[in-house]
Enzyme design. Structure first.
Site, PDB file in Angstrom:
ATOM      1  N   CYS A  65       0.741  -1.258   0.000  1.00  0.00           N
ATOM      2  CA  CYS A  65       0.000   0.000   0.000  1.00  0.00           C
ATOM      3  C   CYS A  65       0.781   1.326   0.000  1.00  0.00           C
ATOM      4  O   CYS A  65       1.934   1.382   0.351  1.00  0.00           O
ATOM      5  CB  CYS A  65      -0.965   0.047   1.157  1.00  0.00           C
ATOM      6  N   ASP A 115      20.199  -6.678 -12.245  1.00  0.00           N
ATOM      7  CA  ASP A 115      18.822  -6.714 -11.727  1.00  0.00           C
ATOM      8  C   ASP A 115      18.874  -6.367 -10.247  1.00  0.00           C
ATOM      9  O   ASP A 115      19.937  -6.378  -9.630  1.00  0.00           O
ATOM     10  CB  ASP A 115      18.213  -8.104 -11.956  1.00  0.00           C
ATOM     11  N   ASP A 116      17.700  -6.023  -9.660  1.00  0.00           N
ATOM     12  CA  ASP A 116      17.742  -5.562  -8.274  1.00  0.00           C
ATOM     13  C   ASP A 116      17.732  -6.692  -7.258  1.00  0.00           C
ATOM     14  O   ASP A 116      18.296  -6.563  -6.187  1.00  0.00           O
ATOM     15  CB  ASP A 116      16.608  -4.576  -8.014  1.00  0.00           C
ATOM     16  N   ASN A 121      -0.651   1.331   5.983  1.00  0.00           N
ATOM     17  CA  ASN A 121       0.364   0.657   5.187  1.00  0.00           C
ATOM     18  C   ASN A 121       1.245  -0.105   6.158  1.00  0.00           C
ATOM     19  O   ASN A 121       1.823   0.482   7.072  1.00  0.00           O
ATOM     20  CB  ASN A 121       1.203   1.701   4.420  1.00  0.00           C
ATOM     21  N   GLY A 122       1.366  -1.403   5.975  1.00  0.00           N
ATOM     22  CA  GLY A 122       2.212  -2.189   6.870  1.00  0.00           C
ATOM     23  C   GLY A 122       1.572  -3.510   7.235  1.00  0.00           C
ATOM     24  O   GLY A 122       0.615  -3.956   6.595  1.00  0.00           O
ATOM     25  N   TYR A 157      14.053  -1.665  -4.411  1.00  0.00           N
ATOM     26  CA  TYR A 157      13.075  -2.070  -5.408  1.00  0.00           C
ATOM     27  C   TYR A 157      11.743  -1.313  -5.396  1.00  0.00           C
ATOM     28  O   TYR A 157      11.215  -0.957  -6.431  1.00  0.00           O
ATOM     29  CB  TYR A 157      12.810  -3.576  -5.244  1.00  0.00           C
ATOM     30  N   GLY A 169       0.600  -0.223  -5.169  1.00  0.00           N
ATOM     31  CA  GLY A 169      -0.583  -1.073  -5.023  1.00  0.00           C
ATOM     32  C   GLY A 169      -1.540  -0.833  -6.155  1.00  0.00           C
ATOM     33  O   GLY A 169      -1.913   0.305  -6.419  1.00  0.00           O
ATOM     34  N   SER A 176      13.010  -1.304 -13.106  1.00  0.00           N
ATOM     35  CA  SER A 176      13.517  -1.040 -11.759  1.00  0.00           C
ATOM     36  C   SER A 176      15.037  -1.029 -11.666  1.00  0.00           C
ATOM     37  O   SER A 176      15.586  -0.482 -10.719  1.00  0.00           O
ATOM     38  CB  SER A 176      12.947  -2.058 -10.783  1.00  0.00           C
TER      39      SER A 176
END
Lengths: 482, 482, 482, 482
Positions: free
Chosen positions: B12, B357-358, B113-114, B254, B38, B295
């Site tokens: 979120c 890549d991450d 959020n969390g 990311y 999200g 990313s």
């Protein structure tokens, strides 16, 4: 740079296949990689042993093919497909291609990328002979010409029709037993041939579709060429000998996907070379290079490498910026509300930025991006454009048919620099552009159409001749939206 | 890297505003810039002089707010909004936030959020006392705790509730006359405060929202802090003194947008430093650097600059790859049909490629990209990952709560290198990661939570303690999808 | 009786208006009252001072005109509209009428109710001359004929075209400066003229539209007549003198709304007379009369009054039975699950019921209703049909073009009585039908087409002649779905 | 009569089943036959061996269950379902029933038809104890009461809760192992028990659902009764002895489907008797009887039979009159544009018409229909209403909670006759109504609630007492929309 602001749009992408059990599905994936060439309509016609089946609608490919059934019903081992860019007001379903023609005795599917220069005259003549046009696009003209030709053979009729239409065109024509591809005598629009692992032949506006479907590139279709694919394989023919390559240079500059290769030149690589050449022509001091996402990232890379200035991500494009009906009010816009692009303060603050973009059409977008960068703290913004000044319209398939909206047709580079609020403005030279692309050819201008830059059109303009000449004399009335 | 393949998802994004005539519209644009946090639900609650008004639904923001009326009805000068990432099967409307609570005597809006680590225990206790939970998410718990608190003052009730919940959380609570923001004692999730030109206060999960709406960043919310905004301005309070910064390191690696700045560190810049450090730790010969879009483009830039290897666009992401119900069959997939990413042969052919890549979660995506590059002609593919091996789950808001799907919890780097078909595999060291981010703080691990890499969780795990310990002992059963 | 089960469908409803500021809106309301004539597509073309504007799509009128803008954009003071019934598989948008033809120099709107008997031959001839047909319907033929006519005057071209097409047709043709209505030489399809209070002229397939929009009926269009309406008023012309009224008798029996009046006969009143006559021909003992809702309620009233038996509501039709994708499984159907019609036990239990219906096509519906009544406790069910046995197809606009599905073409009344499980089966005599309708005319069969009952078609059948004669000889293969 | 004009609406329909492999599908068909009881939301909760599964949304049943998957996912052998009528502004998804409650240790589904008279008080008390209400409807209160009861047994908790709520209610409660139905002590709302051929038990608001699904009626639920159905069969219990039947008389007059039977009385038959009695009380000369479709057709039949006047179809209701956003302008309305009902000139012209309707709420509809008939040529229109004057509100589940909108609370019959433009106005007497319904019972008023007619409410009004008494004294402010 975003499609919404710049009125510079390709007209369509084509894909065709013969000889694959999942022909419609492969066409779907091919078109998916061509979606950048047109977002306002899409369709596929498949060929199931002579029976043609169609599905098409307005919108993105994913909106047109909403449920698996939409695609599953398109059975058969051959197919043609189309993604469409439509000019405002004509986004109706009746213009979405491919068109399906069901005659009492045979069926055809037809789709088209390009623009005819004698469409208005031909339409009038045909109407006078009783022809009824269903759609407002040029595409139907070819079918009327084929049907009215008195040539005894079908291929003869097709050749006669192709010699009658003028301008820029790539056609895919699906008959009950073959797939025909044809390109105009100047090869204004790109069209390539590929082969899948199972032996199926494919044709596509861009080679990026081949990467996506796992096909191998075979060769590009030549100007004035006819490609015929059926169960016995592929054959090549021509309908005219008076040909001269003049592929649209804007395909390299802006339209095509960077992973596509056109006439032997990879688009990303060409753009890097344009950026590098632009760096060599650039004459200012700066700290960092920032490309306008996404179309100018390659040129920015090339500029950075050639100049030694670091390439930074100073502008971010929102990945979710597609279609929304919610727009900022004027007041919010002044407060800074922007949805598509934002500048990264921590990257640009206090820096002298080279902002690399591919072209300037109306100037409104450039002005906004310069402003974004300055508000984010850039101390100077030097705009570097990877192509020459866009001064003339195009009549072969790009959506600029008036000079009124071209800022470079109305203002000098110095004036434009001031209008967009930049600290300097550098355009790539025409020679620089031609050299950067570097097609292996003996054709003039390196095989490119550069008429938007120099006004030298490679063909007569037919129906457009008079309005074009008039536009050159007429006082233009360009006003920048403040 | 694409969300679909990697099961690594933030839970979120939050946005809140107090004091703007177009509060809901500004919230819309703020959320629009947080859409990457999200995509499965979105909503806004506005406050019109004490009357709370809500609109929310499943889907992208542009799908939830379909017509201008959806937003226009949310009148008032304050608002909170939410974009939601939902775990499979619970994407129902009843879980979409913000929640609106209409009591006989007052109203609240709440979003979160969390992830709480003691949610299951708290829910059981509360149910035993007669509480009814409407949604399956954790978020409601806070409201039940506030309503049941015997503390005489409202802020006292809120503090008591915040001291009862454990884990990672950022809350926005809209009451009839104020907006309250609260962050967990470790500050696991980002939350920043900004100010608009007209004086309106805003809070947002990421600062990229400030760039978009033209707000100025003021400061980040601190661990254990309570921010109260009302018509008289902004005030700061705390509900606990036992705090220690441990912001999620994956935000830098990311999740967050590159143009966001968290605790003073710009995300793009941090990623460039990770790439540069990765280049220093990298020990192989190569010709070009290719970042996995989108990313890992920043890290690839950093790798290129530090290594001197040219940064090339060898992988192209289709801009139109969102939601489609049409998927390639197994046979087509074998023939090479891919929709989201394609490799550019003309760029990578014959080259020794460093693929940056991450992170690697399950390994399936990495294996596919390596294969893409090799099929496109890369002579060698050296995978370089901008973070350490992901070995442990997260309980503070990222969607990895099992070790079963983490390839690094089950295989060594050598084994993974073989599984994904790479010529070498290099991970960034943990020290390299911490140094590259470089928050100015005295907190351990440079103020970062790096538990996914080293298993050292900054807090007790409460309800998750037992299952976590069990998972460490248990033989995992990871199988790569062939 | 429901449309879904009975394959007996009218092809379309027409409405036109000239001289009203809200022309498109009035057309919408007119079409709304004609919705029973076609539910698979709808459209309106308005005429704003010579500029024709169109909106059309598949579905019910309320689905085609979803938002006020869809209608508001159709400005102008004249309009034509159409509701379409489409045979299976051809419900595509390209067949939805009115068709809009935009020639370089003029525009037309065209819509059609009926069926041409020489369409196939005409199409072949026209195609041989280069004509391209866009839709699969007959309607376009007229436009091709008009455009190809060498007659010097426009009305001359129209007359020549009307004399070339054969069969049943009512056309509305909107030109830039007039509205033309035309009826076939037998007047197979109904078409009436009305006048609004403000002086606007209207034409409609049924007079029920006049009641709805507050127009006054003026007179019906005559066979072979041409009605021309423009700003100077209404004028009448003919394109042929070889006319003879043979209006479709099924319009009175089943299709038309009971509140419509055709050729001076109110449909409800005609149905009451059919019911009364049926009662006189009926030769069994019974207790109550039950009409099958909704089409047979008038006939049931007439039967009740003439017989003295009470008219009861023994069958109830669910008001919400439209379109659903949820269908009972075979097992549930056997357990009695039915969605559209239910029998009222408390009304029919122990009673000898006269079940009045308008016609029997395939027999499946009748069998189900008899079964419903018996399961609800009816001691006897006597089926009384308000029309003669349906033995022959129709080629003038009703969707029965094969005898295979007509149970009466394959079985005797006695056999059908057994098949549907009734205690007796009575059909209205052909004389009874003709007398009950009672149009004031000297034409044969009381001015009615009764070919479905006696096989005497009022015109040559052209393209259908051969298949029809073949069908009469051929052994039919009618099987009742068990 | 149409729902849109008359603000007289039932609140909801219930259906439940235990013991059928296709439980959700049968529930769908049951609800389909109850759709007339609520069109603004629908839902089903199924029980698959203790696991409850839900699907619900706003709109008609066919809109809520759009694709077969919506229903197929509701596996299990038991289910409850609900169709909802919602008062304006609260048509949100969170109010759509059945509600699904997922506690840590058990799950419940709950739905409700009716209105509680002490809901406001109970809600306040519960909120003071920490309860959070999610929806704005009364329904949740029961679940809170059950969960907070200290009674040791579950059925004890349910009984305690049922004794706490007051007013009109029928509940269906699905637990993990049984289905519970409960009715209020006056049986204000109908609820019947049936049995399917396979032995499954069903409950439904109306018996018409039994006809549709092929179930047999067993008996009606009694006031104050609790019905418990589980795998061992059906058992009956009570939660109170203080009961007295007072079923809503408007169910017979207007709400229920004519094929339903309530407390032994078929609704169609009751309506015919009301019409017959009305004919006996009617004191004017007339030529024909015309019922207002669809609700008054039964009464018109009864009136016709008793009076000897012919029953005619003088008013036609458009079968396609559902939801459209296109509305006539005021000017068009004056020109006569009407979408739902039209008068048949050929039937009513020159006739003295008895217009039979079931009730008059605001008078607007009656006035329009009288006007329709007069414009169509009726020489006189005598309005005959099949129920007494509607003077008082209802607090047990019908949507009239204010006297302001009831024309009969504000005007005498003579005044109303003049307002609606009728030549006479006759109401059925209260005794006539009670006798016509004729339930076999010793309860007062023949077991009916007739409070809307005489103001004698069978129970205390609790939260509504004070506002009701105030409304009786207060000067009303009723104005007819001109």
């Amino acid at each position: 740079m975003t499609y919404e602001v710049k009125s510079l749009n390709e007209e369509c992408g084509l894909f065709g296949i013969w000889g694959h059990a999942d022909a419609a599905k492969v066409t779907y994936f091919g078109l998916h990689s061509l979606q950048h060439r047109g977002q306002e309509g899409a369709g596929i016609i498949s060929n199931n042993q002579g029976q043609l089946l169609a599905h098409r609608d307005t919108g993105l490919l994913s909106e047109v093919f909403k449920v698996p059934e939409d695609l599953d019903k398109l059975t058969g081992s051959a197919a043609i497909g189309h993604v469409r860019y439509a000019t405002a007001g004509e986004a109706s379903i009746s213009n979405v291609q491919p068109f399906l023609y069901r005659f009492t005795e045979e069926q055809f599917g037809l789709c088209h990328n390009g623009n005819l220069t004698n469409a208005i005259s031909l339409k009038k003549v045909l109407e006078g002979q009783g022809a009824i046009f269903n759609a407002s696009s040029d595409t139907e003209i070819l079918m009327h010409l084929i049907r009215r030709s008195h040539n005894p053979s079908f291929m003869g009729k097709v050749k006669e029709a192709l010699n009658t239409v003028k301008g820029g065109f790539a056609y895919l024509l699906m008959t009950e037993n073959k797939l025909i591809a044809a390109l105009d005598p100047n090869g204004f629009r790109p069209l390539s041939i590929g082969k899948m692992k199972n032996g199926a032949w494919v044709v596509s506006s861009e080679t990026c579709a081949f990467e996506v479907i796992g096909a191998e590139w075979v060769r590009d279709v030549k100007p004035g060429e006819l490609v015929i694919i059926d169960d016995s394989g592929i054959t090549f023919d021509t309908y005219t000998d008076e040909t001269q390559l003049a592929i649209c240079s804007m395909e390299y500059v802006y339209f095509a996907r960077p992973d596509s290769t056109i006439h032997g030149v990879n688009v990303h690589t060409a753009r890097k070379r344009m950026g590098a050449q632009l760096a060599r022509e650039f004459q200012h001091e700066a700290d960092i290079v920032v490309g306008v996402p996404n179309s100018s990232l390659s040129a920015a890379m090339g500029f950075s490498e050639a100049s030694g200035l670091p390439n930074e991500m100073g502008l971010i494009k929102n990945q979710y910026s597609q279609r929304t009906f919610i727009q900022p009010t004027q007041e919010l816009r002044e407060q800074g509300v922007r949805m598509k692009l934002s500048a990264v303060s921590s990257v640009v603050k206090g820096k002298r930025v080279v902002m690399v973009d591919d072209s300037i059409v109306r100037g409104t977008t450039s002005r906004r991006i310069v402003q974004l960068l300055k508000e984010a703290g850039a101390s100077e913004v030097h705009v570097a454009i990877g192509s020459p000044e866009l001064k003339y319209p195009c009549f072969y398939g790009i959506d600029i048919q008036t000079r009124r909206e071209l800022i470079s047709a109305n203002y000098t580079a110095e004036e434009i620099c001031e209008i967009i609020g930049a600290d300097s403005l550098t355009y790539l030279s025409l020679e620089g552009l031609i050299d950067s692309i570097g097609i292996e050819t003996n054709a003039p201008n390196g095989g490119l159409c550069v008429a938007y830059f120099d006004g030298n059109f490679p063909t007569p303009l037919y129906d457009y001749e008079e309005p074009y000449l008039k536009s050159l004399k007429e006082k233009t009335s360009f006003y920048l939206e403040k």
